[in-house]
Design a protein around this motif. Structure first.
Motif, PDB file in Angstrom:
ATOM      1  N   GLU A  61       4.644  -1.394  -0.777  1.00 33.56           N
ATOM      2  CA  GLU A  61       5.826  -2.787  -0.395  1.00 33.56           C
ATOM      3  C   GLU A  61       6.133  -2.891   1.025  1.00 33.56           C
ATOM      4  OE1 GLU A  61       7.075  -5.149  -2.225  1.00 33.56           O
ATOM      5  OE2 GLU A  61       5.681  -3.726  -3.597  1.00 33.56           O
ATOM      6  N   ASP A  62       6.180  -2.259   2.141  1.00 35.79           N
ATOM      7  CA  ASP A  62       6.099  -2.171   3.275  1.00 35.79           C
ATOM      8  C   ASP A  62       4.735  -3.089   3.800  1.00 35.79           C
ATOM      9  OD1 ASP A  62       7.266  -1.777   6.558  1.00 35.79           O
ATOM     10  OD2 ASP A  62       5.917  -0.426   6.448  1.00 35.79           O
ATOM     11  N   TRP A  63       3.820  -2.474   2.959  1.00 36.55           N
ATOM     12  CA  TRP A  63       2.552  -3.426   3.939  1.00 36.55           C
ATOM     13  C   TRP A  63       2.842  -4.752   3.273  1.00 36.55           C
ATOM     14  CZ3 TRP A  63      -0.483  -3.728   7.770  1.00 36.55           C
ATOM     15  CH2 TRP A  63      -1.881  -4.796   6.989  1.00 36.55           C
ATOM     16  N   ARG A  64       2.547  -5.110   2.172  1.00 35.06           N
ATOM     17  CA  ARG A  64       3.268  -6.059   1.225  1.00 35.06           C
ATOM     18  C   ARG A  64       3.568  -6.790   3.073  1.00 35.06           C
ATOM     19  NH1 ARG A  64       2.695  -8.834  -3.144  1.00 35.06           N
ATOM     20  NH2 ARG A  64       1.681  -6.968  -4.113  1.00 35.06           N
ATOM     21  N   ARG A  65       4.982  -6.740   2.920  1.00 32.68           N
ATOM     22  CA  ARG A  65       5.544  -7.837   3.720  1.00 32.68           C
ATOM     23  C   ARG A  65       5.113  -7.435   5.259  1.00 32.68           C
ATOM     24  NH1 ARG A  65      10.095  -5.212   1.352  1.00 32.68           N
ATOM     25  NH2 ARG A  65       9.874  -2.703   2.576  1.00 32.68           N
ATOM     26  N   GLN A  66       4.443  -6.598   5.665  1.00 33.09           N
ATOM     27  CA  GLN A  66       3.904  -6.833   7.008  1.00 33.09           C
ATOM     28  C   GLN A  66       2.977  -8.567   7.323  1.00 33.09           C
ATOM     29  OE1 GLN A  66       4.264  -5.058   9.946  1.00 33.09           O
ATOM     30  NE2 GLN A  66       4.510  -2.738   8.776  1.00 33.09           N
ATOM     31  N   LEU A  67       1.980  -8.381   6.263  1.00 30.67           N
ATOM     32  CA  LEU A  67       1.126  -9.309   5.775  1.00 30.67           C
ATOM     33  C   LEU A  67       1.870  -9.900   5.483  1.00 30.67           C
ATOM     34  CD1 LEU A  67      -1.200  -7.547   2.652  1.00 30.67           C
ATOM     35  CD2 LEU A  67      -1.733  -7.956   5.835  1.00 30.67           C
ATOM     36  N   VAL A  68       3.128 -10.480   4.989  1.00 39.72           N
ATOM     37  CA  VAL A  68       4.193 -11.607   4.777  1.00 39.72           C
ATOM     38  C   VAL A  68       4.365 -12.079   6.455  1.00 39.72           C
ATOM     39  CG1 VAL A  68       6.137 -13.062   3.691  1.00 39.72           C
ATOM     40  CG2 VAL A  68       4.761 -11.535   2.649  1.00 39.72           C
ATOM     41  N   ASP A  69       4.589 -11.317   6.979  1.00 40.39           N
ATOM     42  CA  ASP A  69       5.323 -11.716   8.257  1.00 40.39           C
ATOM     43  C   ASP A  69       3.949 -11.987   9.496  1.00 40.39           C
ATOM     44  OD1 ASP A  69       7.695 -11.154   7.819  1.00 40.39           O
ATOM     45  OD2 ASP A  69       7.616  -8.923   8.719  1.00 40.39           O
ATOM     46  N   PHE A  70       2.952 -10.933   9.090  1.00 44.63           N
ATOM     47  CA  PHE A  70       1.475 -11.193  10.055  1.00 44.63           C
ATOM     48  C   PHE A  70       1.211 -13.434   9.949  1.00 44.63           C
ATOM     49  CE2 PHE A  70      -3.061 -11.634  10.836  1.00 44.63           C
ATOM     50  CZ  PHE A  70      -2.697 -11.313  11.881  1.00 44.63           C
ATOM     51  N   ALA A  72       2.648 -15.871   8.903  1.00 43.84           N
ATOM     52  CA  ALA A  72       3.801 -16.481   9.335  1.00 43.84           C
ATOM     53  C   ALA A  72       3.312 -16.968  10.680  1.00 43.84           C
ATOM     54  CB  ALA A  72       5.531 -16.360   8.616  1.00 43.84           C
ATOM     55  N   ARG A  73       3.231 -15.531  11.183  1.00 41.34           N
ATOM     56  CA  ARG A  73       2.933 -16.177  12.797  1.00 41.34           C
ATOM     57  C   ARG A  73       1.422 -16.308  13.061  1.00 41.34           C
ATOM     58  NH1 ARG A  73       4.628 -11.610  17.128  1.00 41.34           N
ATOM     59  NH2 ARG A  73       3.773 -12.568  19.251  1.00 41.34           N
ATOM     60  N   TYR A  74       0.351 -15.305  12.380  1.00 42.38           N
ATOM     61  CA  TYR A  74      -0.663 -16.244  12.766  1.00 42.38           C
ATOM     62  C   TYR A  74      -1.430 -16.915  11.124  1.00 42.38           C
ATOM     63  CZ  TYR A  74      -0.306 -12.809  16.488  1.00 42.38           C
ATOM     64  OH  TYR A  74      -0.626 -12.375  17.735  1.00 42.38           O
ATOM     65  N   PRO A  75      -1.526 -18.364  10.649  1.00 41.40           N
ATOM     66  CA  PRO A  75      -1.933 -19.262   9.545  1.00 41.40           C
ATOM     67  C   PRO A  75      -3.034 -19.281   9.796  1.00 41.40           C
ATOM     68  CG  PRO A  75       0.063 -20.527  10.699  1.00 41.40           C
ATOM     69  CD  PRO A  75       0.147 -19.242  11.738  1.00 41.40           C
ATOM     70  N   ASP A  76      -3.840 -19.181  11.143  1.00 44.74           N
ATOM     71  CA  ASP A  76      -4.733 -19.143  11.254  1.00 44.74           C
ATOM     72  C   ASP A  76      -5.761 -17.466  10.622  1.00 44.74           C
ATOM     73  OD1 ASP A  76      -4.898 -21.497  11.273  1.00 44.74           O
ATOM     74  OD2 ASP A  76      -5.367 -22.090  13.401  1.00 44.74           O
ATOM     75  N   ALA A  77      -5.112 -16.714  10.443  1.00 39.86           N
ATOM     76  CA  ALA A  77      -6.369 -15.126  10.702  1.00 39.86           C
ATOM     77  C   ALA A  77      -6.191 -15.427   9.263  1.00 39.86           C
ATOM     78  CB  ALA A  77      -5.089 -14.319  10.609  1.00 39.86           C
ATOM     79  N   VAL A  78      -7.548 -15.444   8.516  1.00 38.20           N
ATOM     80  CA  VAL A  78      -8.181 -14.272   7.990  1.00 38.20           C
ATOM     81  C   VAL A  78      -6.964 -12.886   7.547  1.00 38.20           C
ATOM     82  CG1 VAL A  78      -9.683 -15.039   5.441  1.00 38.20           C
ATOM     83  CG2 VAL A  78      -9.909 -16.326   7.652  1.00 38.20           C
ATOM     84  N   ILE A  79      -6.810 -13.013   5.710  1.00 37.06           N
ATOM     85  CA  ILE A  79      -6.442 -11.979   4.905  1.00 37.06           C
ATOM     86  C   ILE A  79      -7.462 -11.391   4.252  1.00 37.06           C
ATOM     87  CG2 ILE A  79      -4.702 -10.180   4.062  1.00 37.06           C
ATOM     88  CD1 ILE A  79      -3.933 -11.357   6.595  1.00 37.06           C
ATOM     89  N   VAL A  80      -8.226 -10.106   4.604  1.00 37.89           N
ATOM     90  CA  VAL A  80      -9.412 -10.210   3.063  1.00 37.89           C
ATOM     91  C   VAL A  80      -8.672  -8.932   2.455  1.00 37.89           C
ATOM     92  CG1 VAL A  80     -11.680  -9.561   2.571  1.00 37.89           C
ATOM     93  CG2 VAL A  80     -10.868 -11.175   4.275  1.00 37.89           C
ATOM     94  N   ASP A  81      -8.367  -8.651   1.123  1.00 39.89           N
ATOM     95  CA  ASP A  81      -8.037  -9.793   0.433  1.00 39.89           C
ATOM     96  C   ASP A  81      -6.415 -10.037  -0.069  1.00 39.89           C
ATOM     97  OD1 ASP A  81     -10.925 -11.098  -0.546  1.00 39.89           O
ATOM     98  OD2 ASP A  81     -11.120  -8.655  -1.163  1.00 39.89           O
ATOM     99  N   SER A  82      -6.259 -11.182  -0.902  1.00 42.05           N
ATOM    100  CA  SER A  82      -4.763 -11.241  -0.982  1.00 42.05           C
ATOM    101  C   SER A  82      -3.725  -9.638  -2.005  1.00 42.05           C
ATOM    102  CB  SER A  82      -4.495 -12.050  -1.604  1.00 42.05           C
ATOM    103  OG  SER A  82      -4.111 -12.128  -2.935  1.00 42.05           O
ATOM    104  N   LEU A  83      -3.186  -9.193  -1.218  1.00 39.15           N
ATOM    105  CA  LEU A  83      -2.678  -8.498  -2.080  1.00 39.15           C
ATOM    106  C   LEU A  83      -2.606  -8.516  -3.142  1.00 39.15           C
ATOM    107  CD1 LEU A  83       0.069  -5.621  -0.403  1.00 39.15           C
ATOM    108  CD2 LEU A  83      -1.705  -5.155  -1.428  1.00 39.15           C
ATOM    109  N   ASP A  84      -1.949  -9.742  -4.089  1.00 33.26           N
ATOM    110  CA  ASP A  84      -1.800 -10.501  -5.555  1.00 33.26           C
ATOM    111  C   ASP A  84      -3.232  -9.823  -6.383  1.00 33.26           C
ATOM    112  OD1 ASP A  84       0.976 -10.710  -5.360  1.00 33.26           O
ATOM    113  OD2 ASP A  84       1.097 -12.501  -4.225  1.00 33.26           O
TER     114      ASP A  84
END
Ligand SMILES: Nc1ncnc2c1ncn2[C@@H]1O[C@H](COP(=O)(O)OP(=O)(O)OP(=O)(O)O)[C@@H](O)[C@H]1O
Ligand SMILES: O=P(O)(O)O[C@H]1[C@H](OP(=O)(O)O)[C@@H](OP(=O)(O)O)[C@@H](O)[C@@H](O)[C@@H]1OP(=O)(O)O
Ligand SMILES: [Mg+2]
Ligand SMILES: [Mg+2]
Length: 324
Positions: A61-70, A72-84
Motif C-alpha cells: 500500500e505504501d508503494w501505491r501511495r508513493q506512485l500517486v504522489d510521484f 502528482a509531482r511528475y505527470p509527464d513520467a510514464v509508470i509501467v504498469d499501473s498497479l490496478d
C-alpha cells in the motif's frame, strides 16, 4: 529533444534486481541513451528522479501511495504498469479470467483454460461438490501469485488421498497432458517472443492409483536441465524440445495483443500448453507480471527499444496535444 538521455527508474525486490538488472542490459541501454537508475525504497519516490519512466514490481500500500504522489509531482513520467492493472495477476483465478474476453480470429485453433475451482478451506476440499466435477489428475496451486517462493510451490494430485495434504487457499486445476513441453510467451510492449521450455511430463492413467496421492514440485521450467538436449521425463519418455512444433506465430501474436489490450499491461509473460489429444486446442495456464526477462533471447535490445518507444511516444503525444 530527440537525442537527450532517457532515465528509467526501477523499483524491484532484491531477487528481481539480481535477475533483471544484468550488466549487459545496463551497458546496452546506456549505449542507446537510456540510463537505468535504482529507486531508493528508503526515501519517498517523489523526492527522487526526475525519471522519464518508472518500472516496478512491488505491491505494498505504501508503494501505491508513493506512485500517486510521484505522478502528482511528475505527470509527464510514464509508470509501467499501473498497479490496478498488475493486481489482476496476483490471484491465479483472476489472472485466467481474462482469457474468455479475448477476441481471436483463428477458426482452426481453440484457446481456453483448464477446468479449475478455488478452495478456501480444508473442509471444502472434501465437501465441495465442485471438486467432484474435476477429473484427476489435478494440479494444486497457491491462490496468491505474489512472487514469494511459497506461491510457486505446486503439487500434482493423482487421487483423493492427495487432497488431504493441501494448504488452502488454493486453486485446483485439471492437469492436461501436453507432451512435456510448454510455450512461454514474453510480451514487452508490442514485442512478442515465444520460447519452448521443459514442462511436467504427461501423466498416464496408471499413475492415478499412486499410493502417495500427490507429488510436490516448484518452478519446473527453470530446473537445471539443458533445454537444447533431449531429456528423460519422470514417466521414462524422452522429451525432445527441439522436435516440438511451435504454435503458429500469428496465433500467439493475436493472443499477446489481445491480452495486452484487455489487461492494459506492457510487461508480462504467459504459459501456453497444447493439448496432447487435440493438437489444435491450446490452454493458458499461467500469466506472470514482469517475468524473468533475462532468459528471453535479446532481452537487452528488446527492453531498451521498449523504454525508448514508450518515452518518445509520450513526448510526441505531448507535443501534438500539450494540454492533454
Ligand atoms: N493445468 C496444467 N496442466 C498441465 N501442466 C501444468 C498445468 N498447470 C501447470 N502445469 C505445469 O506446472 C508448471 C508450473 O505451473 P505454473 O506455471 O502455473 O506455476 P508458476 O509457479 O506460476 O510458474 P512460473 O515460474 O512460470 O511463474 C508449468 O510450467 C507446467 O509445466
Ligand atoms: O527467476 P526467473 O528468472 O526464473 O524468473 C521468474 C520470476 O522470478 P524473478 O523475480 O527472479 O525474475 C518469477 O517472478 P516472481 O513470480 O517470483 O516474482 C516469475 O515471473 C516467473 O515466471 C519467472 O520465470 P519465467 O516465467 O520467466 O520463466
Ligand atoms: Mg508458469
Ligand atoms: Mg506464475
Amino acid at each position: 529533444m530527440a537525442d537527450r538521455r532517457i532515465i528509467v527508474g526501477y523499483a524491484l525486490s532484491t531477487k528481481k534486481q539480481e535477475s533483471f538488472i544484468q550488466d549487459s542490459l545496463v551497458a546496452f541501454a546506456s549505449s542507446r541513451g537510456v540510463d537505468l537508475v535504482k529507486i531508493d525504497l528508503e526515501r519517498p519516490l517523489a523526492d527522487q528522479g526526475p525519471f522519464d519512466c518508472v518500472i516496478h514490481k512491488l505491491y505494498s500500500e505504501d508503494w501505491r501511495r508513493q506512485l500517486v504522489d510521484f505522478t502528482a509531482r511528475y505527470p509527464d513520467a510514464v509508470i509501467v504498469d499501473s498497479l490496478d492493472a498488475i493486481e489482476r495477476l496476483q490471484s491465479r483465478i483472476s489472472m485466467l479470467q481474462v482469457v474468455s474476453q479475448l477476441k481471436l480470429e483463428s477458426s482452426t485453433m481453440f484457446l481456453g483454460i483448464p477446468n479449475q475451482i478455488v478452495i478456501y478451506d480444508n473442509d471444502s476440499l472434501f465437501n465441495e461438490p465442485a471438486c467432484a466435477s474435476l477429473k484427476f489428475p489435478l494440479i494444486a496451486k497457491p491462490l496468491a501469485a505474489d512472487g514469494s517462493a511459497e506461491s510457486h510451490k505446486l503439487a500434482l494430485i493423482f487421487n483423493r488421498d492427495g487432497l488431504g495434504k493441501l494448504n488452502p487457499p488454493i486453486v485446483l486445476q485439471e492437469f492436461v497432458n501436453h507432451g512435456g513441453v510448454i510455450f512461454k510467451v514474453y510480451v514487452v510492449g508490442e514485442r512478442v517472443t515465444c520460447v519452448k521450455r521443459k514442462s511436467l511430463p504427461d501423466v498416464s492413467d496408471d499413475k492415478l492409483g499412486s499410493p502417495e496421492g500427490s507429488l510436490s514440485f516448484s518452478q519446473v521450467s527453470n530446473s537445471a536441465i539443458n533445454e537444447k538436449h533431449a531429456d528423460r521425463g519422470c514417466n521414462g519418455l524422452m522429451l525432445h524440445l527441439e522436435n516440438t512444433e511451435m504454435p503458429p506465430q500469428s496465433f500467439i501474436n493475436d493472443i499477446a495483443r489481445e491480452l495486452r489490450q484487455v489487461m492494459k499491461l506492457n510487461l508480462f509473460n504467459f504459459d501456453v500448453i497444447r493439448d496432447a489429444r487435440v493438437g489444435t486446442r491450446y490452454l493458458i495456464i499461467d500469466i506472470n507480471y514482469f517475468p524473468g526477462y533475462a532468459k528471453m533471447p535479446c532481452y537487452e535490445a528488446v527492453l531498451t527499444e521498449f523504454f525508448c518507444n514508450i518515452v518518445r511516444g509520450r513526448e510526441k503525444k505531448r507535443e501534438e496535444d500539450p494540454v492533454a
